[in-house]
Write an enzyme that holds these catalytic residues in place. Sequence first.
Site, PDB file in Angstrom:
ATOM      1  N   LYS A   1     -10.860 -72.587 -25.541  1.00 39.49           N
ATOM      2  CA  LYS A   1     -11.041 -71.953 -24.234  1.00 39.49           C
ATOM      3  C   LYS A   1     -11.773 -72.943 -23.347  1.00 39.49           C
ATOM      4  O   LYS A   1     -12.483 -73.831 -23.840  1.00 39.49           O
ATOM      5  CB  LYS A   1     -11.874 -70.676 -24.358  1.00 39.49           C
ATOM      6  CG  LYS A   1     -11.637 -69.688 -23.248  1.00 39.49           C
ATOM      7  CD  LYS A   1     -10.376 -68.851 -23.474  1.00 39.49           C
ATOM      8  CE  LYS A   1     -10.093 -67.907 -22.329  1.00 39.49           C
ATOM      9  NZ  LYS A   1      -9.011 -66.952 -22.662  1.00 39.49           N
TER      10      LYS A   1
ATOM     11  N   ASP B   1      -6.471 -68.290 -17.039  1.00 39.53           N
ATOM     12  CA  ASP B   1      -7.324 -67.152 -17.418  1.00 39.53           C
ATOM     13  C   ASP B   1      -7.866 -66.600 -16.101  1.00 39.53           C
ATOM     14  O   ASP B   1      -7.245 -66.786 -15.051  1.00 39.53           O
ATOM     15  CB  ASP B   1      -8.428 -67.615 -18.389  1.00 39.53           C
ATOM     16  CG  ASP B   1      -9.181 -66.441 -19.007  1.00 39.53           C
ATOM     17  OD1 ASP B   1      -8.569 -65.666 -19.742  1.00 39.53           O
ATOM     18  OD2 ASP B   1     -10.392 -66.281 -18.735  1.00 39.53           O
TER      19      ASP B   1
HETATM   20  P1  NAD Z   1      -5.612 -59.170 -12.945  1.00 39.12           P
HETATM   21  O1  NAD Z   1      -6.684 -59.785 -12.112  1.00 39.12           O
HETATM   22  O2  NAD Z   1      -4.196 -59.290 -12.556  1.00 39.12           O
HETATM   23  O3  NAD Z   1      -5.901 -57.599 -13.075  1.00 39.12           O
HETATM   24  C1  NAD Z   1      -7.135 -57.053 -13.316  1.00 39.12           C
HETATM   25  C2  NAD Z   1      -7.182 -55.694 -12.633  1.00 39.12           C
HETATM   26  O4  NAD Z   1      -8.380 -55.033 -13.015  1.00 39.12           O
HETATM   27  C3  NAD Z   1      -7.192 -55.759 -11.104  1.00 39.12           C
HETATM   28  O5  NAD Z   1      -6.333 -54.767 -10.594  1.00 39.12           O
HETATM   29  C4  NAD Z   1      -8.652 -55.425 -10.738  1.00 39.12           C
HETATM   30  O6  NAD Z   1      -8.747 -54.777  -9.498  1.00 39.12           O
HETATM   31  C5  NAD Z   1      -8.997 -54.497 -11.864  1.00 39.12           C
HETATM   32  N1  NAD Z   1     -10.419 -54.395 -12.136  1.00 39.12           N
HETATM   33  C6  NAD Z   1     -11.365 -55.363 -12.157  1.00 39.12           C
HETATM   34  N2  NAD Z   1     -12.567 -54.832 -12.425  1.00 39.12           N
HETATM   35  C7  NAD Z   1     -12.380 -53.518 -12.610  1.00 39.12           C
HETATM   36  C8  NAD Z   1     -13.236 -52.426 -12.936  1.00 39.12           C
HETATM   37  N3  NAD Z   1     -14.530 -52.610 -13.117  1.00 39.12           N
HETATM   38  N4  NAD Z   1     -12.666 -51.217 -13.062  1.00 39.12           N
HETATM   39  C9  NAD Z   1     -11.345 -51.020 -12.864  1.00 39.12           C
HETATM   40  N5  NAD Z   1     -10.503 -52.004 -12.544  1.00 39.12           N
HETATM   41  C10 NAD Z   1     -11.013 -53.226 -12.425  1.00 39.12           C
HETATM   42  O7  NAD Z   1      -5.871 -59.702 -14.439  1.00 39.12           O
HETATM   43  P2  NAD Z   1      -4.927 -59.626 -15.706  1.00 39.12           P
HETATM   44  O8  NAD Z   1      -4.300 -60.934 -15.900  1.00 39.12           O
HETATM   45  O9  NAD Z   1      -4.111 -58.404 -15.666  1.00 39.12           O
HETATM   46  O10 NAD Z   1      -6.042 -59.497 -16.849  1.00 39.12           O
HETATM   47  C11 NAD Z   1      -6.662 -58.250 -17.144  1.00 39.12           C
HETATM   48  C12 NAD Z   1      -7.247 -58.321 -18.531  1.00 39.12           C
HETATM   49  O11 NAD Z   1      -6.223 -58.655 -19.453  1.00 39.12           O
HETATM   50  C13 NAD Z   1      -8.351 -59.373 -18.719  1.00 39.12           C
HETATM   51  O12 NAD Z   1      -9.276 -58.888 -19.672  1.00 39.12           O
HETATM   52  C14 NAD Z   1      -7.586 -60.534 -19.331  1.00 39.12           C
HETATM   53  O13 NAD Z   1      -8.428 -61.386 -20.093  1.00 39.12           O
HETATM   54  C15 NAD Z   1      -6.605 -59.786 -20.203  1.00 39.12           C
HETATM   55  N6  NAD Z   1      -5.439 -60.596 -20.574  1.00 39.12           N
HETATM   56  C16 NAD Z   1      -4.550 -60.998 -19.634  1.00 39.12           C
HETATM   57  C17 NAD Z   1      -3.485 -61.793 -20.024  1.00 39.12           C
HETATM   58  C18 NAD Z   1      -2.436 -62.232 -19.047  1.00 39.12           C
HETATM   59  O14 NAD Z   1      -1.492 -62.912 -19.479  1.00 39.12           O
HETATM   60  N7  NAD Z   1      -2.497 -61.861 -17.789  1.00 39.12           N
HETATM   61  C19 NAD Z   1      -3.349 -62.191 -21.371  1.00 39.12           C
HETATM   62  C20 NAD Z   1      -4.278 -61.745 -22.300  1.00 39.12           C
HETATM   63  C21 NAD Z   1      -5.333 -60.947 -21.878  1.00 39.12           C
END
Ligand code: NAD
Length: 420
Positions: free
Chosen positions: A109, A149
Amino acid sequence: MSNEATSVNPFETAKQQVDIVADLIGLDPGMRSVLKAPKRELTVNFPVRMDDGSYRVYTGYRVQYNMARGPTKGGIRYHPQVTLDEVRALAAWMTWKCSVVNIPYGGAKGGIICDPKHMSKGELERLTRRYASEIGPIIGPEMDIPAPDVYTDSQTMAWIMDTYSMQKGYSVPGVVTGKPISLGGSEGRGEATGRGCAYVIREAAKYSGLHMKGATVAVQGFGNAGSVASKILFDEQGAKIIAASDTKGGVLNPEGMNPHALEDHKQKTGSVVGFPGAKPITNEQLLETPCDVLIPAALENQITRKNADKIQAKLVAEAANGPTLPEADKILFERGITVLPDVLANAGGVTVSYFEWAQDIQGFFWSLEEVNRRLEQVMVRSYEDVHRIAKEKKVHNRTAAYVLGVQRVVDAIRLRGIYP
Ligand code: NAD
């Protein structure tokens, strides 16, 4: 975030998790210490020229946790609260995640302490290129392959790929994944995390006697992972999306909402809040909404010992990384709630990253159908592996996934032996 959540050092949690598994599979103290120590850590302090002509020094990290099973893999995070311990924990989790889905990678990471929301595109490009060149000696398609990320994206990956390639003198698309498709990115990468999560939910539902057709779903964090999972559950499995939220709040409609329309609404207004026909709820209420499937898809540390006994879902599928604290895990398990842990439920993203890398190094690209078919195979097989261990050892799915992930890493370390 609660005090409880902010006071947890994620690397201490990651090491405790190794100990729990080590006890279960009977690892000796030597192997435990190997698994609890990151193999390689690089800290870089470097200047960036800001738009006003001044210089600012930024600190970045890259941690390669364990490479027994192959080159290391993991995202790069831009955030003011990045710490070395957070990067170490995320690198450890990547190690187990790649191992759970049995892709030939170790875990890594990276992160830079910065506030990307207050930087211009030019500043972000200079920051990224300088960081890429600082960590250049330890990344590469055969060594360590970064990906996006929090607050990094396909543009960030394009800059890293270009910087690395300029220094080599030829194009090296396989140095990063999550690139734009025109630069060697993969079809299906953008929706892989949500799609993989939907496949795992479908499999778990079969075993729990839950019919996905008409099943009610609540999604915390209607972003990339959350919205894609909702759309696939709705389109392909007939599920009913009854609640969703983002940083501005949440919405609830027990009759169900069309996630495509909800996404359009979020794009137009910046939030799911105010979606026609739905009533407003808070993020806390969303987590406690009666539903069949709860998908935490926002941040870490959301389900704690304070709210674990109020969760009213049958299945909790962790699209987010680390949304459930260890004490909460125990409570959910005792209450008979099935948790699909992050290392399994969101591993679709890294799986398609692996497909992207494999396509890049072959210079031969697959169709979307091919990508999704292979993703489905990996997710179904991995769910079955985890489920089998959970039943055999009478443990919850997270522990079962760790047993699987850690055991494969231990086997690789033993087979390779300790050098020299
Ligand atoms: P993103 O930024 O597209 O979406 C995150 C969403 O969560 C947004 O809509 C934001 O408004 C909302 N959010 C943030 N804080 C919040 C809170 N306190 N309460 C409610 N909603 C809240 O990000 P993403 O890529 O979808 O990632 C989301 C999670 O998934 C993270 O933990 C990330 O590490 C994990 N993840 C993502 C991927 C990927 O490929 N995108 C892969 C593995 C893990």
